[in-house]
Design a protein around this motif. Structure first.
Motif, PDB file in Angstrom:
ATOM      1  N   ILE A 142       1.146   8.440  -6.959  1.00  0.00           N
ATOM      2  CA  ILE A 142       1.482   9.871  -6.926  1.00  0.00           C
ATOM      3  C   ILE A 142       2.546  10.198  -7.980  1.00  0.00           C
TER       4      ILE A 142
ATOM      5  N   PHE B 229       0.832  -1.202   0.000  1.00  0.00           N
ATOM      6  CA  PHE B 229       0.000   0.000   0.000  1.00  0.00           C
ATOM      7  C   PHE B 229       0.867   1.253   0.000  1.00  0.00           C
ATOM      8  N   ALA B 230       1.903   1.230   0.845  1.00  0.00           N
ATOM      9  CA  ALA B 230       2.769   2.406   0.923  1.00  0.00           C
ATOM     10  C   ALA B 230       3.405   2.690  -0.440  1.00  0.00           C
ATOM     11  N   PHE B 231       3.933   1.634  -1.067  1.00  0.00           N
ATOM     12  CA  PHE B 231       4.596   1.853  -2.352  1.00  0.00           C
ATOM     13  C   PHE B 231       3.599   2.130  -3.470  1.00  0.00           C
TER      14      PHE B 231
ATOM     15  N   PHE C 289      -6.844   3.798  -8.657  1.00  0.00           N
ATOM     16  CA  PHE C 289      -7.576   4.415  -7.551  1.00  0.00           C
ATOM     17  C   PHE C 289      -8.421   3.367  -6.826  1.00  0.00           C
TER      18      PHE C 289
ATOM     19  N   TRP D 253      -6.254   1.187  -4.786  1.00  0.00           N
ATOM     20  CA  TRP D 253      -5.825   1.942  -3.609  1.00  0.00           C
ATOM     21  C   TRP D 253      -6.928   1.988  -2.561  1.00  0.00           C
TER      22      TRP D 253
ATOM     23  N   THR E  30       0.902   3.760  -3.088  1.00  0.00           N
ATOM     24  CA  THR E  30       0.561   5.177  -2.911  1.00  0.00           C
ATOM     25  C   THR E  30       1.616   6.050  -3.589  1.00  0.00           C
ATOM     26  N   ILE E  31       2.881   5.726  -3.310  1.00  0.00           N
ATOM     27  CA  ILE E  31       3.965   6.496  -3.930  1.00  0.00           C
ATOM     28  C   ILE E  31       3.884   6.392  -5.452  1.00  0.00           C
TER      29      ILE E  31
END
Lengths: 379, 680
Positions: free
Chosen positions: A301, A293-295, A325, A328, A297-298
């Motif tokens: 972006i 999830f963290a990556f 999306f 995510w 998100t990056i």
């Protein structure tokens, strides 16, 4: 990846001479690349190259076997490059290139090794054989090494075709499928070491094998492995950061789903004596989804930043963007339910599996069924 | 009181996790709709796709622009509301919690923690206190002590920043949504509703567009396209909104010097770039710049992007070939400009030529498919080893030269579309001029292949065709053909029958090509003999075409030609092309002979005030997500009692295996520290 709770001071204190040598080699490699190939890079490419050094250094400090893997893959790639002597035709003439370390051959080796590793892990699971498991583990290390070598050499080969053709091999569906197999394999190896269990291998390697099977079909029936030049929209340094970040996400989500399958089986009492306990599987699943999830998100972006530069809009609800999306949102909800509601149990495992279906659609399905700006790898 | 409790309940609902999760799910489902129905297409496409019944219903539901629709924005609005309410609700307790060490915790409550243990203490109290404090600090905790009657409580915490992560990540969502709203088409909708701006149709001159369809330079949020042909300039952008347009005045004028279009050898596009000159309308200051894909440029707060390119009105030189039977007219020159139409009245044709597009080059795969069997097994694998560069199936990408696409519209308004190549193309070992024809835009082109003669020109075909289709000359062709086909010793009866058959064949062919011949064969000849008859007819046609060729050359005063293999092929190709020309649907064929290319660039121009907000939000989101997931909050309590015992308890804001691990680690460490045991 467990960077946070060990503060950097203690990380530095725990470094051994091997770590320093590794860091030195990374820095040296980056400088060599700058000197040798700096002419092909713009300022952003150079910045990315330099940032890779601390990134990979911390990876290696926190996860020691990674150093050996990277050294091996790099050495193989350098041998391959030196065998080429700047002439593509030598891929057909030099034995080691033709049958070992030219890009296509290396990727074929990766495919074969992943298949055999899957078999070994399955055997280990059925026969409770630690030896088979250990073999599977070694084979997986070999597979990711060959795959990484293959991608690095492919990068070099693309420049041999023509300096206007050359680009990092992350530009089409074929290349990112290799990347997907590598990322998933590496993430698996990390968790294998961290949780000191090899029994999840049979499950995780299954999804890698499926990806490799697709890759082979794509090669043999669609000739998708041919290096293609980049269309103008893809000619950007953003590709070097957006795509890898994305595939850490995809790989982690795939791993989480497969661990979810194991988790469900254990909870039903199937193979329970051969697999780690449900709490461990649950924890791996959470860790994988968190890092994914963290990556992701990056990556999303970074994708938006790139879109703003290439298409003039950071977000325009293109099908790929929209499905990113949705992916995510899906994992954001998963994390909320687990962390805030404190929910545990089969429901989250099922959800992780459904999550893989959603992710797979965002990854491949969008290219197959929906049209849009992201249609670089149509099937 | 009742009112207060209702709003309280509403606030509770909005800020609840259940509501937030429902919203996230709803948003996901709603987003899918927009990927199933293609967005922002011309309305006609939707009408065709959904039919007149569903079209207006879907329009009302906003399905053609889901992400700008009222209901979608409402869901997003609720997400912002819910997230904000959640932040407000959590702020006080979270900040308080962050600051607090909970050093007043009671022994009984510590004893009820999931992770707690009692450790024997052999050190004196003061020393135990100091040792524990040192350990806590070294492990990254900050501690506070609270002396009590029965000893001292050391309350320590670490990782409180994870709470800040919560504010960052959730605040980021609000920021991103707000920024996105500024850059969406809501500002435009508001101007249309309040500022009286109205959509207009796209097919009119820019100067004619009324003021109520123009947006001023002070408009702070827009996204539009500027179309500029080479050597021209523009100072307005076109905004496509629903099924109409609005004009956006720009604070500057953009002139296009040159548009660069480069391709790789494979024909894939390599580079699109516009050399432009931007002049500020107020200061007169100007800047020269090259805008490329991935290399935008900002001027006066407006970002400019290379969006696409079009033809900017290229001028084509054409040679018209009259295809009407019996016409003796020599080829005539004509000129046309892309995007414009030319009436052909003065050339005696009741048609309009609408030149749609021009392509300066066409890159095609000219490789001949070899019918080799695909190798199997190891050989097939071997083909795929080596570098990623080699193509196992050989491709031969070649530029086959320029082409034009045009429509010929007759006086009744019926149009057919043609695609003609300027240069001959090598196919099956011979050179042809290709002309494609189609009746409707969605059909593929059917190509007429005009064969090239010994001089590499299409002239012979036109000449032979004219003679061959001219019924006045059929008797003469028939006579000559008969004379060469049957010897002089044949009787006059045979001779005249042969002549009659030949003339009849030519007449049938001239009427409808091979098709009418086929029909004739089917209706007059028994099935068993049809193949043989067809052969005879083909022989007659080929022989006649040969005679027609000789006659045409004699007409033109050219020397006679000798039979040769390439001439036999030319005759066969001539018959095929003549047959196709009978179904060509137009009385004229336009051969492109030259061009003056003018390209035009399409730049996207935007002003997006929300961009910095969204970017800031994105940065906060990443920081927040990492802080929330990877900074672990731990509270460690050590109650050192004077009685020679310590109660150690650990808590975390989350339950996970890591908590068990760190508890064990700290327990083991403290157990040894507090109870060192006899030294060796």
């Amino acid at each position: 990846m467990e960077i946070a709770h060990k503060d950097s001071a203690s990380l530095l204190r725990r470094l051994n001479p091997g770590d320093w040598l590794y860091a030195l080699a990374l820095a040296g490699g980056a400088l060599f690349a700058l000197r040798q190939y700096g002419g092909f890079m713009d300022i952003y490419d150079k910045a990315i190259l330099l940032f890779t050094v601390p990134g990979l250094a911390v990876m290696g400090f926190a996860w020691k076997p990674f150093r050996v893997f990277l050294a091996a893959a790099t050495a193989l790639a350098l041998v391959s490059i030196s065998l080429y002597q700047g002439d593509l035709a030598r891929a057909e003439q030099v034995f080691f290139l033709k049958y070992l370390i030219s890009s296509q051959t290396a990727i074929m080796w990766m495919s074969a090794l992943f298949f055999i590793a899957t078999g070994a892990f399955l055997l280990g699971l059925v026969a409770r054989s630690d030896f088979a498991d250990a073999t599977g583990s070694v084979l997986t290390w070999c597979a990711v090494t060959m795959g990484t070598t293959g991608l690095m050499v492919r990068w070099y080969e693309s420049y041999l075709i023509g300096s206007d053709v050359g680009h990092i091999p992350l530009s089409n569906l074929y290349e990112v499928f290799v990347l997907f197999a590598l990322m998933t394999g590496l993430l698996y190896l990390y968790y294998e070491g961290r949780y000191a269990t090899r029994r999840m291998g049979a499950f995780v390697l299954l999804v890698i094998s499926a990806a490799v099977a697709f890759l082979l079909w794509y090669t043999f029936s669609r000739e998708a492995h041919e290096i293609q030049p980049l269309i103008p929209a893809l000619q950007s340094y953003w590709m070097k950061v957006h795509v890898p970040a994305n595939f850490i996400g995809y790989g982690a989500f795939a791993l989480a789903a497969m661990v979810g399958v194991a988790d469900l089986l254990v909870r039903k009492g199937i193979l329970a004596s051969r697999l780690p306990p449900a709490e461990v599987l649950d924890d791996v699943m959470y860790k994988a989804i968190a890092i994914g999830f963290a990556f992701f998100t990056i990556a999303t972006i970074l994708g938006a930043l790139w879109a703003a530069e290439a298409w003039g809009t950071y977000w325009q609800w293109d099908p790929k963007e929209t499905w990113a999306f949705i992916v995510w949102l899906n994992y954001a909800t998963w994390l909320h339910i687990r962390l805030t509601k404190g929910l545990r149990g089969p429901m989250l495992a099922w959800w992780a599996i459904v999550g893989l279906v959603v992710t797979a659609f965002a990854f491949v399905g969008v290219n197959m069924f929906l049209s849009g700006l992201h249609s670089y790898g149509s099937l | 009181m009742r009112h207060r409790s209702t709003s309280r309940a509403l606030y509770e609902l909005l800020s609840s996790m259940r509501f937030a999760i429902s919203l996230l799910t709803l948003l996901g489902v709603a987003s899918i709709i927009g990927t199933v129905v293609k967005q922002n297409e011309p309305y006609n496409n939707y009408l065709n796709q959904f039919g007149p019944f569903w079209f207006p219903i879907f329009e009302k539901l906003g399905l053609y622009s889901v992400y700008n629709s009222f209901w979608f924005l409402t869901i997003l609005g609720f997400l912002v509301l819910s997230t904000s309410a959640c932040i407000v609700r959590q702020a006080r307790p979270m900040l308080k919690d962050m600051k607090s060490f909970r050093e007043h915790a009671r022994e009984s409550s510590l004893a009820s923690f999931a992770h707690q243990t009692r450790l024997p203490v052999s050190l004196p109290s003061a020393q135990a206190r100091a040792t524990t404090l040192a350990y806590l600090t070294a492990s990254g905790f900050t501690a506070r002590e609270n002396p009590r009657d029965d000893g001292v409580l050391l309350a320590a915490k670490q990782g409180s920043w994870t709470r800040i992560g919560y504010f960052l990540a959730h605040g980021a969502i609000v920021l991103i949504c707000a920024g996105g709203l500024l850059d969406g088409n809501l500002p435009l909708k508001i101007q249309m509703a309040l500022g009286g701006k109205q959509l207009t149709t796209g097919n009119q001159l820019i100067a004619q567009i009324p003021a109520e369809s123009r947006l001023g330079v002070d408009n702070w949020s827009f996204r539009g396209n500027v179309f500029i042909p080479e050597g021209k300039s523009a100072n307005t952008a076109v905004l496509n909104v629903q099924d109409g347009i609005l004009l956006q005045d720009l604070p500057f004028t953009v002139s296009l010097h040159k548009f660069h279009l480069e391709h790789y050898e494979s024909g894939m596009p390599k580079r699109f770039a516009s050399d432009i000159l931007i002049t500020d309308n107020t200061t007169g200051k100007s800047v020269e710049k090259t805008i490329e894909v991935n290399k935008p440029f900002e001027f006066a707060g407006v970002m400019m992007y290379q969006a696409s390119f079009e033809d900017g009105g290229s001028r084509l030189h054409l040679l018209g070939h009259d295809l009407r039977t019996g016409s003796t007219r020599p080829p005539f020159p004509a000129e046309a400009v892309v995007g414009e139409s030319v009436a052909l009245k003065e050339t005696g044709l009741d048609y309009t030529l609408e030149l749609g597009s021009f392509r300066a080059f066409n890159i095609e795969n000219m490789a001949v498919d070899t019918p080799d069997a695909e190798p199997g097994g190891l050989a097939r694998l071997d083909k795929h080893l080596g570098s990623g560069a080699r193509s196992p199936t050989s491709k031969d990408m070649q530029n086959v030269g320029p082409s034009i696409q045009y429509k010929l519209r007759d006086s009744a308004g019926q149009a057919r579309e043609y695609q003609n190549f300027m240069q001959p193309i090598l196919q099956d070992g011979a050179w042809y001029l290709l002309s494609g024809m189609r009746d409707n835009p969605s059909a593929p082109f059917r190509f007429m292949r005009i064969p090239m003669d010994d001089d590499g020109r299409p002239d012979s075909w036109f000449a032979i065709r004219r003679v061959l289709l001219d019924s006045a000359r059929h008797p003469e062709i028939a006579r000559r053909f008969t004379a060469t086909a049957i010897g002089l010793d044949a009787g006059p009866e045979v001779r005249s029958r042969m002549q009659e058959t030949t003339a009849r064949t030519l007449e049938l062919f001239a009427r409808g090509g091979f098709e009418s011949l086929g029909k004739f064969i089917e209706s007059t000849i028994p099935e068993a003999e049809r193949d043989k008859a067809a052969d005879v007819f083909i022989k007659i046609l080929e022989g006649s075409a040969w005679e027609a060729w000789k006659m045409a050359r004699a007409d033109a005063g050219l020397p006679a030609i000798m039979p040769a293999a390439q001439h036999a092929r030319l005759l066969r190709d001539t018959l095929n092309a003549t047959n196709d020309s009978l179904h060509y649907g137009a009385p004229v064929y336009f051969q492109p002979t030259g061009f003056d290319e003018v390209r035009a660039t399409v730049l996207q121009v935007t002003r997006s005030p929300g961009k910095p907000i969204v970017y800031l939000g994105s940065l906060l989101l990443v920081l927040g997500v990492f802080a929330m997931l990877y900074i672990r909050e731990r509270r460690l309590f050590v109650l050192i009692k004077d009685s020679g015992e310590a109660l150690m308890a650990l808590s975390s804001n989350r339950k996970s295996m890591d908590v068990d691990e760190s508890f064990q680690r700290h327990r083991d460490a403290l157990a040894t520290l507090l109870n060192p045991g006899p030294r060796p």
